[in-house]
Design a protein around this motif. Structure first.
Motif, PDB file in Angstrom:
ATOM      1  N   UNK A   1       0.859  -1.182   0.000  1.00  0.00           N
ATOM      2  CA  UNK A   1       0.000   0.000   0.000  1.00  0.00           C
ATOM      3  C   UNK A   1       0.899   1.237   0.000  1.00  0.00           C
ATOM      4  N   UNK A   2       0.624   2.137  -0.897  1.00  0.00           N
ATOM      5  CA  UNK A   2       1.426   3.343  -1.004  1.00  0.00           C
ATOM      6  C   UNK A   2       2.584   3.234  -1.975  1.00  0.00           C
ATOM      7  N   UNK A   3       2.779   2.057  -2.574  1.00  0.00           N
ATOM      8  CA  UNK A   3       3.888   1.865  -3.516  1.00  0.00           C
ATOM      9  C   UNK A   3       3.763   2.822  -4.700  1.00  0.00           C
ATOM     10  N   UNK A   4       2.541   2.942  -5.236  1.00  0.00           N
ATOM     11  CA  UNK A   4       2.331   3.850  -6.370  1.00  0.00           C
ATOM     12  C   UNK A   4       2.625   5.298  -5.978  1.00  0.00           C
ATOM     13  N   UNK A   5       2.164   5.706  -4.819  1.00  0.00           N
ATOM     14  CA  UNK A   5       2.403   7.094  -4.407  1.00  0.00           C
ATOM     15  C   UNK A   5       3.893   7.354  -4.200  1.00  0.00           C
ATOM     16  N   UNK A   6       4.628   6.348  -3.731  1.00  0.00           N
ATOM     17  CA  UNK A   6       6.072   6.525  -3.562  1.00  0.00           C
ATOM     18  C   UNK A   6       6.776   6.568  -4.912  1.00  0.00           C
ATOM     19  N   UNK A   7       6.271   5.806  -5.883  1.00  0.00           N
ATOM     20  CA  UNK A   7       6.826   5.896  -7.237  1.00  0.00           C
ATOM     21  C   UNK A   7       6.614   7.304  -7.799  1.00  0.00           C
ATOM     22  N   UNK A   8       5.413   7.839  -7.600  1.00  0.00           N
ATOM     23  CA  UNK A   8       5.111   9.191  -8.071  1.00  0.00           C
ATOM     24  C   UNK A   8       6.002  10.207  -7.348  1.00  0.00           C
ATOM     25  N   UNK A   9       6.222   9.997  -6.065  1.00  0.00           N
ATOM     26  CA  UNK A   9       7.114  10.862  -5.276  1.00  0.00           C
ATOM     27  C   UNK A   9       8.525  10.839  -5.869  1.00  0.00           C
ATOM     28  N   UNK A  10       9.033   9.641  -6.163  1.00  0.00           N
ATOM     29  CA  UNK A  10      10.374   9.510  -6.736  1.00  0.00           C
ATOM     30  C   UNK A  10      10.441  10.187  -8.106  1.00  0.00           C
ATOM     31  N   UNK A  11       9.440   9.950  -8.943  1.00  0.00           N
ATOM     32  CA  UNK A  11       9.413  10.559 -10.276  1.00  0.00           C
ATOM     33  C   UNK A  11       9.393  12.089 -10.154  1.00  0.00           C
ATOM     34  N   UNK A  12       8.567  12.594  -9.246  1.00  0.00           N
ATOM     35  CA  UNK A  12       8.511  14.036  -9.028  1.00  0.00           C
ATOM     36  C   UNK A  12       9.842  14.598  -8.574  1.00  0.00           C
ATOM     37  N   UNK A  13      10.503  13.894  -7.651  1.00  0.00           N
ATOM     38  CA  UNK A  13      11.815  14.357  -7.179  1.00  0.00           C
ATOM     39  C   UNK A  13      12.853  14.333  -8.301  1.00  0.00           C
ATOM     40  N   UNK A  14      12.819  13.278  -9.124  1.00  0.00           N
ATOM     41  CA  UNK A  14      13.794  13.175 -10.207  1.00  0.00           C
ATOM     42  C   UNK A  14      13.573  14.246 -11.281  1.00  0.00           C
ATOM     43  N   UNK A  15      12.339  14.759 -11.367  1.00  0.00           N
ATOM     44  CA  UNK A  15      12.027  15.801 -12.351  1.00  0.00           C
ATOM     45  C   UNK A  15      12.164  17.215 -11.788  1.00  0.00           C
ATOM     46  N   UNK A  16      12.358  17.326 -10.482  1.00  0.00           N
ATOM     47  CA  UNK A  16      12.426  18.633  -9.821  1.00  0.00           C
ATOM     48  C   UNK A  16      13.570  19.468 -10.392  1.00  0.00           C
ATOM     49  N   UNK A  17      13.224  20.602 -10.977  1.00  0.00           N
ATOM     50  CA  UNK A  17      14.188  21.539 -11.549  1.00  0.00           C
ATOM     51  C   UNK A  17      15.161  20.867 -12.533  1.00  0.00           C
ATOM     52  N   UNK A  18      14.660  19.871 -13.249  1.00  0.00           N
ATOM     53  CA  UNK A  18      15.500  19.158 -14.219  1.00  0.00           C
ATOM     54  C   UNK A  18      14.720  19.052 -15.523  1.00  0.00           C
ATOM     55  N   UNK A  19      14.963  19.979 -16.421  1.00  0.00           N
ATOM     56  CA  UNK A  19      14.216  20.069 -17.672  1.00  0.00           C
ATOM     57  C   UNK A  19      14.324  18.796 -18.510  1.00  0.00           C
ATOM     58  N   UNK A  20      15.510  18.201 -18.546  1.00  0.00           N
ATOM     59  CA  UNK A  20      15.725  16.978 -19.340  1.00  0.00           C
ATOM     60  C   UNK A  20      14.812  15.846 -18.846  1.00  0.00           C
ATOM     61  N   UNK A  21      14.755  15.637 -17.534  1.00  0.00           N
ATOM     62  CA  UNK A  21      13.896  14.589 -16.984  1.00  0.00           C
ATOM     63  C   UNK A  21      12.429  14.937 -17.153  1.00  0.00           C
ATOM     64  N   UNK A  22      12.086  16.206 -17.038  1.00  0.00           N
ATOM     65  CA  UNK A  22      10.690  16.624 -17.248  1.00  0.00           C
ATOM     66  C   UNK A  22      10.250  16.305 -18.657  1.00  0.00           C
ATOM     67  N   UNK A  23      11.126  16.530 -19.630  1.00  0.00           N
ATOM     68  CA  UNK A  23      10.803  16.232 -21.026  1.00  0.00           C
ATOM     69  C   UNK A  23      10.640  14.733 -21.251  1.00  0.00           C
ATOM     70  N   UNK A  24      11.409  13.917 -20.549  1.00  0.00           N
ATOM     71  CA  UNK A  24      11.289  12.463 -20.685  1.00  0.00           C
ATOM     72  C   UNK A  24       9.920  11.980 -20.210  1.00  0.00           C
ATOM     73  N   UNK A  25       9.447  12.567 -19.104  1.00  0.00           N
ATOM     74  CA  UNK A  25       8.165  12.142 -18.557  1.00  0.00           C
ATOM     75  C   UNK A  25       7.036  12.691 -19.404  1.00  0.00           C
TER      76      UNK A  25
END
Length: 150
Positions: A126-150
């Motif tokens: 329970x919460x695995x999906x929300x933690x994945x979203x948390x990780x994805x959000x952190x990896x995209x934080x202020x990173x244009x290249x990663x934002x474009x990938x998503x």
């Protein structure tokens, strides 16, 4: 392994007590943890097929994700993990597969309040999906290249 990851998570999340030397150790170990997560992320998906909520590989993967979320919440480790090859792609792919698995079987990845008497039934995933979203959000934080990938 789960206990070791829980101890690491406590230490990483308590940023006030982490010395610069310890922070450098965490950054060096971040690569290893990211590789382990990439290799084992499918283990959590197996939990939908079996009733065994104590699958050790799945529990290790869940804790790995928790530690990676904490590490990417810290600026000194964030940039290093944002540039880690394949971590973002693995997280996004795992999120897609988790979403599909939740639709095809009992959705163990979302909080369900199945109450029997006075207690809630809780699954370790329970919460695995929300933690994945948390990780994805952190990896995209202020990173244009990663934002474009998503």
């Amino acid at each position: 392994r789960v206990t070791l990851l829980e101890l690491m998570m406590v230490k990483v999340s308590d940023q006030n007590s982490v010395t610069r030397e310890e922070m450098n150790v965490f950054v060096r170990h971040a690569d290893f943890l990211a590789v382990c997560f990439q290799e084992k992320c499918g283990a959590v998906l197996k939990l939908t097929a079996t009733a065994d909520a104590e699958d050790e590989e799945a529990l290790v993967t869940i804790r790995l994700l928790d530690v990676l979320c904490e590490m990417t919440s810290n600026n000194s480790q964030l940039e290093h993990l944002q540039a880690f090859p394949g971590l973002l792609e693995t997280a996004v792919d795992t999120l897609r597969l988790t979403h599909l698995a939740g639709k095809q079987a009992v959705n163990i990845f979302t909080a369900s309040h199945a109450v029997t008497g006075q207690e809630e039934i809780s699954h370790p995933a329970v919460g695995f999906k929300s933690h994945l979203i948390h990780l994805i959000g952190n990896l995209c934080y202020k990173n244009k290249e990663n934002q474009d990938k998503v």
